[in-house]
Design a protein around this motif. Sequence first.
Motif, PDB file in Angstrom:
ATOM      1  N   LEU A 117      -2.691   6.400  -1.151  1.00  0.00           N
ATOM      2  CA  LEU A 117      -1.229   6.520  -1.164  1.00  0.00           C
ATOM      3  C   LEU A 117      -0.579   5.440  -0.310  1.00  0.00           C
ATOM      4  O   LEU A 117       0.442   4.858  -0.695  1.00  0.00           O
ATOM      5  CB  LEU A 117      -0.818   7.906  -0.676  1.00  0.00           C
ATOM      6  N   ASN A 118      -1.165   5.160   0.843  1.00  0.00           N
ATOM      7  CA  ASN A 118      -0.610   4.116   1.709  1.00  0.00           C
ATOM      8  C   ASN A 118      -0.736   2.745   1.066  1.00  0.00           C
ATOM      9  O   ASN A 118       0.155   1.904   1.196  1.00  0.00           O
ATOM     10  CB  ASN A 118      -1.314   4.114   3.070  1.00  0.00           C
ATOM     11  N   ARG A 119      -1.855   2.533   0.354  1.00  0.00           N
ATOM     12  CA  ARG A 119      -2.040   1.236  -0.310  1.00  0.00           C
ATOM     13  C   ARG A 119      -1.052   1.065  -1.454  1.00  0.00           C
ATOM     14  O   ARG A 119      -0.486  -0.010  -1.644  1.00  0.00           O
ATOM     15  CB  ARG A 119      -3.476   1.107  -0.820  1.00  0.00           C
ATOM     16  N   ILE A 120      -0.851   2.131  -2.233  1.00  0.00           N
ATOM     17  CA  ILE A 120       0.023   2.033  -3.392  1.00  0.00           C
ATOM     18  C   ILE A 120       1.496   2.046  -3.006  1.00  0.00           C
ATOM     19  O   ILE A 120       2.294   1.231  -3.459  1.00  0.00           O
ATOM     20  CB  ILE A 120      -0.257   3.183  -4.383  1.00  0.00           C
ATOM     21  N   TYR A 121       1.865   2.993  -2.141  1.00  0.00           N
ATOM     22  CA  TYR A 121       3.282   3.179  -1.831  1.00  0.00           C
ATOM     23  C   TYR A 121       3.676   2.625  -0.470  1.00  0.00           C
ATOM     24  O   TYR A 121       4.856   2.508  -0.175  1.00  0.00           O
ATOM     25  CB  TYR A 121       3.633   4.674  -1.900  1.00  0.00           C
TER      26      TYR A 121
END
Length: 227
Positions: A117-121
């Motif tokens: 999630l941190n990588r994507i968003y």
Amino acid sequence: MSEYLVYLVEDEENLSEVLKAYLEKEGWNVRVFHDGDAARDVIVDKPHLWILDIMLPGTDGYQLLKAIKEEADTPVIFISARDQDLDRVLGLEMGSDDYLAKPFLPQELIIRAKKLLNRIYGTTTQEQKKIDLNQYTIDPVGRTVVDEEAEQDSLVDLTTKEMDLILLLTGDIGKAFSREKIIEHVWGENYFGSERAVDDVVRRVRKKMPRIHLETLYGYGYRILSS
């Protein structure tokens, strides 16, 4: 962002309740589905993350993954108790972003989900400024690109990976990024496919954003120039 919408598809009710409790402890909004058909009906919701078991009643995990990726490039974590290597390879080839083999600790799923999630968003805040580049307005927080030259300021339709590439390269205009660095940022450290995937995403970005000066550094990687 902390209030992510997570869709968990797992037919083992006891396991799904345990995983749901762990996911909700992170402050995430979690919906559980016990069969693939029910999950398929809500793909249009476009949650922030799907967590899919492969063996499901009705529509199986592979079919569900294909349908999800046809709707939007939403991140997906596969979980399975079957042939680990085969499922992992097939899942990643079809577009899953991560894979966990059963049995696993719930906390391991949380760690993988957080990282994805941190990588994507991103862990961005509203303090991040929009980037104006060649009549494109790039919003790192909203993860959108607006074509200012188009009629009524049209949004550029980018997939998750195309957006990740744009944010990486425009985050440091003029800096050259190797293919290995791009793969690590866009696909994650567990990706083991061909580097041609980078070239394919670059090609699509160039087609969708023709005024962007996305330069190829042969034998190395790519960079975006300001003019």
